[in-house]
Every structure is written in C-alpha cells, then in structure tokens.
Write a protein that holds these residues in place. Structure first.
Motif, PDB file in Angstrom:
ATOM      1  N   GLU A  15      -0.423  30.494  23.368  1.00 14.40           N
ATOM      2  CA  GLU A  15      -1.245  29.294  23.420  1.00 14.40           C
ATOM      3  C   GLU A  15      -1.809  29.115  22.024  1.00 14.40           C
ATOM      4  OE1 GLU A  15      -4.082  29.688  26.557  1.00 14.40           O
ATOM      5  OE2 GLU A  15      -2.544  29.814  28.099  1.00 14.40           O
ATOM      6  N   SER A  16      -2.710  28.187  21.829  1.00 16.29           N
ATOM      7  CA  SER A  16      -3.200  27.905  20.483  1.00 16.29           C
ATOM      8  C   SER A  16      -3.987  29.067  19.874  1.00 16.29           C
ATOM      9  CB  SER A  16      -4.046  26.638  20.471  1.00 16.29           C
ATOM     10  OG  SER A  16      -5.210  26.822  21.243  1.00 16.29           O
ATOM     11  N   LYS A  17      -4.635  29.878  20.693  1.00 19.06           N
ATOM     12  CA  LYS A  17      -5.483  30.963  20.188  1.00 19.06           C
ATOM     13  C   LYS A  17      -5.159  32.330  20.784  1.00 19.06           C
ATOM     14  CE  LYS A  17      -8.451  28.944  17.407  1.00 19.06           C
ATOM     15  NZ  LYS A  17      -8.622  29.378  16.027  1.00 19.06           N
ATOM     16  N   SER A  18      -4.009  32.477  21.462  1.00 22.34           N
ATOM     17  CA  SER A  18      -3.700  33.780  22.046  1.00 22.34           C
ATOM     18  C   SER A  18      -2.201  33.977  22.245  1.00 22.34           C
ATOM     19  CB  SER A  18      -4.418  33.955  23.379  1.00 22.34           C
ATOM     20  OG  SER A  18      -3.949  33.030  24.325  1.00 22.34           O
ATOM     21  N   TYR A  19      -1.828  35.247  22.241  1.00 20.46           N
ATOM     22  CA  TYR A  19      -0.471  35.674  22.558  1.00 20.46           C
ATOM     23  C   TYR A  19      -0.519  36.554  23.792  1.00 20.46           C
ATOM     24  CZ  TYR A  19       1.051  34.785  17.676  1.00 20.46           C
ATOM     25  OH  TYR A  19       1.365  34.225  16.463  1.00 20.46           O
ATOM     26  N   ILE A  20       0.530  36.512  24.600  1.00 18.87           N
ATOM     27  CA  ILE A  20       0.756  37.547  25.602  1.00 18.87           C
ATOM     28  C   ILE A  20       1.974  38.311  25.111  1.00 18.87           C
ATOM     29  CG2 ILE A  20       1.413  38.097  27.972  1.00 18.87           C
ATOM     30  CD1 ILE A  20      -0.211  35.719  28.891  1.00 18.87           C
ATOM     31  N   LEU A  21       1.811  39.622  24.943  1.00 19.44           N
ATOM     32  CA  LEU A  21       2.874  40.471  24.422  1.00 19.44           C
ATOM     33  C   LEU A  21       3.449  41.332  25.525  1.00 19.44           C
ATOM     34  CD1 LEU A  21       1.210  41.715  21.104  1.00 19.44           C
ATOM     35  CD2 LEU A  21       2.632  39.701  21.463  1.00 19.44           C
ATOM     36  N   ASP A  22       4.777  41.380  25.582  1.00 18.03           N
ATOM     37  CA  ASP A  22       5.501  42.240  26.529  1.00 18.03           C
ATOM     38  C   ASP A  22       5.004  42.110  27.966  1.00 18.03           C
ATOM     39  OD1 ASP A  22       7.104  43.210  24.453  1.00 18.03           O
ATOM     40  OD2 ASP A  22       5.643  44.774  23.964  1.00 18.03           O
ATOM     41  N   GLU A  23       4.482  40.948  28.305  1.00 16.84           N
ATOM     42  CA  GLU A  23       3.984  40.628  29.654  1.00 16.84           C
ATOM     43  C   GLU A  23       2.894  41.582  30.138  1.00 16.84           C
ATOM     44  OE1 GLU A  23       7.268  40.167  32.351  1.00 16.84           O
ATOM     45  OE2 GLU A  23       8.095  38.516  31.195  1.00 16.84           O
ATOM     46  N   CYS A  24       2.196  42.268  29.190  1.00 23.94           N
ATOM     47  CA  CYS A  24       1.150  43.192  29.640  1.00 23.94           C
ATOM     48  C   CYS A  24      -0.089  43.226  28.746  1.00 23.94           C
ATOM     49  CB  CYS A  24       1.715  44.596  29.811  1.00 23.94           C
ATOM     50  SG  CYS A  24       2.299  45.347  28.301  1.00 23.94           S
ATOM     51  N   ILE A  25      -0.056  42.541  27.588  1.00 19.26           N
ATOM     52  CA  ILE A  25      -1.190  42.562  26.668  1.00 19.26           C
ATOM     53  C   ILE A  25      -1.511  41.135  26.255  1.00 19.26           C
ATOM     54  CG2 ILE A  25      -2.065  43.372  24.440  1.00 19.26           C
ATOM     55  CD1 ILE A  25       0.097  45.602  24.643  1.00 19.26           C
ATOM     56  N   VAL A  26      -2.770  40.741  26.391  1.00 19.41           N
ATOM     57  CA  VAL A  26      -3.192  39.424  25.894  1.00 19.41           C
ATOM     58  C   VAL A  26      -4.025  39.654  24.644  1.00 19.41           C
ATOM     59  CG1 VAL A  26      -5.231  39.275  27.405  1.00 19.41           C
ATOM     60  CG2 VAL A  26      -4.258  37.213  26.443  1.00 19.41           C
ATOM     61  N   CYS A  27      -3.650  38.976  23.568  1.00 25.20           N
ATOM     62  CA  CYS A  27      -4.340  39.090  22.283  1.00 25.20           C
ATOM     63  C   CYS A  27      -5.022  37.771  21.973  1.00 25.20           C
ATOM     64  CB  CYS A  27      -3.342  39.414  21.167  1.00 25.20           C
ATOM     65  SG  CYS A  27      -2.474  40.947  21.412  1.00 25.20           S
ATOM     66  N   HIS A  28      -6.345  37.765  22.005  1.00 24.63           N
ATOM     67  CA  HIS A  28      -7.117  36.587  21.643  1.00 24.63           C
ATOM     68  C   HIS A  28      -7.369  36.653  20.141  1.00 24.63           C
ATOM     69  CE1 HIS A  28      -7.729  35.445  25.782  1.00 24.63           C
ATOM     70  NE2 HIS A  28      -8.134  36.680  26.053  1.00 24.63           N
ATOM     71  N   LEU A  29      -6.861  35.671  19.415  1.00 19.59           N
ATOM     72  CA  LEU A  29      -6.977  35.682  17.966  1.00 19.59           C
ATOM     73  C   LEU A  29      -8.400  35.392  17.499  1.00 19.59           C
ATOM     74  CD1 LEU A  29      -3.735  33.804  16.901  1.00 19.59           C
ATOM     75  CD2 LEU A  29      -4.135  36.258  16.975  1.00 19.59           C
ATOM     76  N   ASP A  30      -8.707  35.890  16.312  1.00 21.82           N
ATOM     77  CA  ASP A  30      -9.969  35.591  15.656  1.00 21.82           C
ATOM     78  C   ASP A  30     -10.118  34.078  15.571  1.00 21.82           C
ATOM     79  OD1 ASP A  30     -12.222  36.785  13.921  1.00 21.82           O
ATOM     80  OD2 ASP A  30     -11.367  35.195  12.671  1.00 21.82           O
ATOM     81  N   SER A  31     -11.335  33.581  15.610  1.00 19.19           N
ATOM     82  CA  SER A  31     -11.574  32.140  15.665  1.00 19.19           C
ATOM     83  C   SER A  31     -11.053  31.388  14.444  1.00 19.19           C
ATOM     84  CB  SER A  31     -13.065  31.858  15.842  1.00 19.19           C
ATOM     85  OG  SER A  31     -13.777  32.352  14.734  1.00 19.19           O
ATOM     86  N   THR A  32     -10.803  32.086  13.350  1.00 18.21           N
ATOM     87  CA  THR A  32     -10.314  31.430  12.135  1.00 18.21           C
ATOM     88  C   THR A  32      -8.795  31.288  12.114  1.00 18.21           C
ATOM     89  OG1 THR A  32     -10.165  33.530  10.936  1.00 18.21           O
ATOM     90  CG2 THR A  32     -12.257  32.318  10.801  1.00 18.21           C
ATOM     91  N   LEU A  33      -8.097  31.843  13.099  1.00 15.19           N
ATOM     92  CA  LEU A  33      -6.635  31.849  13.115  1.00 15.19           C
ATOM     93  C   LEU A  33      -6.074  31.001  14.242  1.00 15.19           C
ATOM     94  CD1 LEU A  33      -6.077  35.669  12.616  1.00 15.19           C
ATOM     95  CD2 LEU A  33      -6.002  33.898  10.880  1.00 15.19           C
ATOM     96  N   THR A  34      -4.820  30.610  14.097  1.00 17.26           N
ATOM     97  CA  THR A  34      -4.084  29.957  15.177  1.00 17.26           C
ATOM     98  C   THR A  34      -2.736  30.647  15.328  1.00 17.26           C
ATOM     99  OG1 THR A  34      -3.153  28.312  13.673  1.00 17.26           O
ATOM    100  CG2 THR A  34      -5.160  27.692  14.854  1.00 17.26           C
ATOM    101  N   VAL A  35      -2.128  30.461  16.470  1.00 15.70           N
ATOM    102  CA  VAL A  35      -0.840  31.073  16.783  1.00 15.70           C
ATOM    103  C   VAL A  35       0.268  30.391  15.987  1.00 15.70           C
ATOM    104  CG1 VAL A  35       0.868  31.239  18.636  1.00 15.70           C
ATOM    105  CG2 VAL A  35      -1.499  31.890  19.067  1.00 15.70           C
ATOM    106  N   ASP A  36       1.201  31.180  15.489  1.00 14.56           N
ATOM    107  CA  ASP A  36       2.396  30.646  14.844  1.00 14.56           C
ATOM    108  C   ASP A  36       3.496  30.642  15.903  1.00 14.56           C
ATOM    109  OD1 ASP A  36       4.718  30.105  13.474  1.00 14.56           O
ATOM    110  OD2 ASP A  36       4.259  31.449  11.806  1.00 14.56           O
TER     111      ASP A  36
END
Length: 71
Positions: A15-36
């Motif tokens: 999503e715009s501010k998070s990744y789900i990795l390997d269907e088991c980890i959600v990474c919420h990015l720092d507020s200054t970053l966006t998902v590539d």
C-alpha cells in the motif's frame, strides 16, 4: 518486542505506506517514506512491535517505523 530488527522478504502486497512480506510480516514505513511499487524483494530496518490478526493473512508480525536498508 521494541527491538530494532533488519528483515528481508518478497513483497506479497503493498500500500502507500506499508509492505506485507512473505505473507507473514507487515512493515509500516516511516512517515517520511512511501512504498516503491517496483520492488519485488525488500530489506527493511524497523522496530518490532508485535503481532496482529489479519482477515486475509492470519497472524502477522508487525514492524513499525521501517526504512529501506542498504548494506
């Protein structure tokens, strides 16, 4: 919990501010970053927060304030 960790994995969903990795980890990015959206595999550094129950993926490990990590 509340420890800084470095993890890497294949992007299952993003999503715009998070990744789900390997269907088991959600990474919420720092507020200054966006998902590539071009990333298929990422390495991030962030604070281990705990777990949440997700309707689609089940239990997910939560990483907060994540930043892209380059060695």
């Amino acid at each position: 919990l509340d420890k800084v960790v470095i993890i890497h994995g294949n992007v299952s969903e993003s999503e715009s501010k998070s990744y789900i990795l390997d269907e088991c980890i959600v990474c919420h990015l720092d507020s200054t970053l966006t998902v590539d959206p071009s990333h298929e595999n990422v390495r991030v550094k962030g604070r281990l927060h705990g777990t949440i129950d997700d309707i689609i993926y089940g239990d997910l490990i939560v990483i907060e304030h994540a930043v892209h990590h380059v060695e």
